[in-house]
Structure formats: C-alpha cells, structure tokens
Design a protein around this motif. Structure first.
Motif, mmCIF file in Angstrom:
data_model
loop_
_atom_site.group_PDB
_atom_site.id
_atom_site.type_symbol
_atom_site.label_atom_id
_atom_site.label_comp_id
_atom_site.label_asym_id
_atom_site.label_seq_id
_atom_site.Cartn_x
_atom_site.Cartn_y
_atom_site.Cartn_z
ATOM 1 N N VAL A 1 0.768 -1.135 -0.010
ATOM 2 C CA VAL A 1 -0.057 -0.055 0.010
ATOM 3 C C VAL A 1 0.732 1.397 -0.030
ATOM 4 C CG1 VAL A 1 -1.817 -1.157 1.113
ATOM 5 C CG2 VAL A 1 -0.512 -0.134 2.511
ATOM 6 N N SER A 2 2.173 1.251 0.567
ATOM 7 C CA SER A 2 2.945 2.460 0.779
ATOM 8 C C SER A 2 4.257 1.989 1.070
ATOM 9 C CB SER A 2 2.312 3.137 1.772
ATOM 10 O OG SER A 2 2.902 4.717 1.768
ATOM 11 N N CYS A 3 5.141 3.034 0.599
ATOM 12 C CA CYS A 3 6.456 2.769 1.157
ATOM 13 C C CYS A 3 7.225 4.120 1.349
ATOM 14 C CB CYS A 3 7.401 2.053 0.374
ATOM 15 S SG CYS A 3 7.608 2.634 -1.370
ATOM 16 N N THR B 1 7.984 9.308 -0.836
ATOM 17 C CA THR B 1 6.697 8.299 -0.376
ATOM 18 C C THR B 1 6.035 7.889 -1.642
ATOM 19 O OG1 THR B 1 5.186 10.142 -0.088
ATOM 20 C CG2 THR B 1 6.344 9.333 1.837
ATOM 21 N N TYR B 2 5.668 6.801 -1.623
ATOM 22 C CA TYR B 2 5.018 6.135 -2.737
ATOM 23 C C TYR B 2 3.738 5.491 -2.174
ATOM 24 C CZ TYR B 2 4.225 3.437 -6.793
ATOM 25 O OH TYR B 2 3.582 2.876 -8.023
ATOM 26 N N TYR B 3 2.741 5.621 -3.014
ATOM 27 C CA TYR B 3 1.282 5.051 -2.483
ATOM 28 C C TYR B 3 0.594 4.004 -3.647
ATOM 29 C CZ TYR B 3 1.661 8.364 1.084
ATOM 30 O OH TYR B 3 2.042 9.187 2.281
ATOM 31 N N THR C 1 -1.285 8.018 4.821
ATOM 32 C CA THR C 1 -0.315 8.884 4.686
ATOM 33 C C THR C 1 0.894 8.063 5.421
ATOM 34 O OG1 THR C 1 -1.672 10.864 4.723
ATOM 35 C CG2 THR C 1 0.794 10.965 5.275
ATOM 36 N N ILE C 2 2.008 7.953 4.887
ATOM 37 C CA ILE C 2 3.242 7.314 5.424
ATOM 38 C C ILE C 2 4.115 8.306 5.888
ATOM 39 C CG2 ILE C 2 4.410 7.138 3.408
ATOM 40 C CD1 ILE C 2 5.425 4.232 4.215
ATOM 41 N N SER C 3 4.765 8.108 6.916
ATOM 42 C CA SER C 3 5.698 8.966 7.517
ATOM 43 C C SER C 3 6.748 8.300 8.306
ATOM 44 C CB SER C 3 5.014 10.116 8.320
ATOM 45 O OG SER C 3 4.512 9.587 9.354
ATOM 46 N N ARG C 4 8.083 8.783 8.549
ATOM 47 C CA ARG C 4 9.162 8.309 9.507
ATOM 48 C C ARG C 4 9.679 9.404 10.361
ATOM 49 N NH1 ARG C 4 12.722 5.121 5.676
ATOM 50 N NH2 ARG C 4 13.767 4.451 7.727
#
Length: 127
Positions: A48-50, A58-60, A69-72
């Motif tokens: 789904v995301s990286c 980010t990529y979805y 929404t992906i975050s680190r």
C-alpha cells in the motif's frame, strides 16, 4: 538486521481513522526502505505504501492515495501509516517490512523486495 513490530490496529467504524506504527525491537531503520502491506483473508498480500530512507520519498498504491499517509521519525526509529476514511474493504492484517535501500530499485511495493517483516496488526472496519 532489524526486528519489526507493528501496533495500532483495531476495530473501527467505516469513515474512521487509525494510525499504525512500525518500530524495531532490534537494530535501526536507517538505510532501510519501509513498506506497508496488507493481506485480507483469501487474498494476496498487497503493498500500500513505502517510504525511503535517503530522502523520505513516499509512494502509494492507487487504491489508497488520498487516504493513507506514510511518515517516518528517524529520531524515534519509527514509521507510521495514517489511515483516514476507512472502508470495510480496508479490513486486513497490516504488515510493515524493511528493505535495504541500496539493494532495491525504489519505489517498490513488491513483497519479494522486502527482507524483514513484522508479525502484523489486524485492522477491521465495520460498515
């Protein structure tokens, strides 16, 4: 070597939100691309995301764009997946996974590109 642990899953109503967390109990997430995947009963595992380590790109997957929404947080060694406007079809076990960034072509949502996996966290969305 990293040992990944997911948390934050649960039972929510359609339209609700969750924030999933991915932590490492051993090692650091530096230099790793972190991906989120999900697997519903009877279905294949779906990326789904990286998010990359080098620049936080980010990529979805198309199916989740605009809702996930992906975050680190590198200081905390954590990666998050914010999921909004949950739908019943989002019901699945969600996994985070890590891939050494120098060894893969980013972005990638292919499960076979990822070498380290957590145990998963269940997300159930009721209608």
């Amino acid at each position: 070597q990293v040992q990944l642990v997911e948390s934050g899953g649960g039972l929510v109503q359609s339209g609700g939100s969750l924030r999933l967390s991915c932590a490492t109990s051993e090692g650091t997430l530096d230099y790793y691309v972190i991906g989120w995947f999900r697997q519903a009963p009877g279905k294949e595992r779906e990326g789904v995301s990286c998010i990359t380590s080098s620049d936080g790109s980010t990529y979805y997957a198309d199916s989740v764009k605009g809702r996930f929404t992906i975050s680190r947080d590198n200081a905390k060694n954590m990666v998050y997946l914010q999921i909004n406007s949950l739908k019943p079809e989002d019901t699945a076990v969600y996994y985070c996974a890590a891939a050494w960034e120098d060894l893969i072509v980013v972005p990638t949502l292919k499960p076979t590109d990822y070498h380290h996996w957590g145990q998963g966290t269940q997300v159930t969305v009721s209608s």
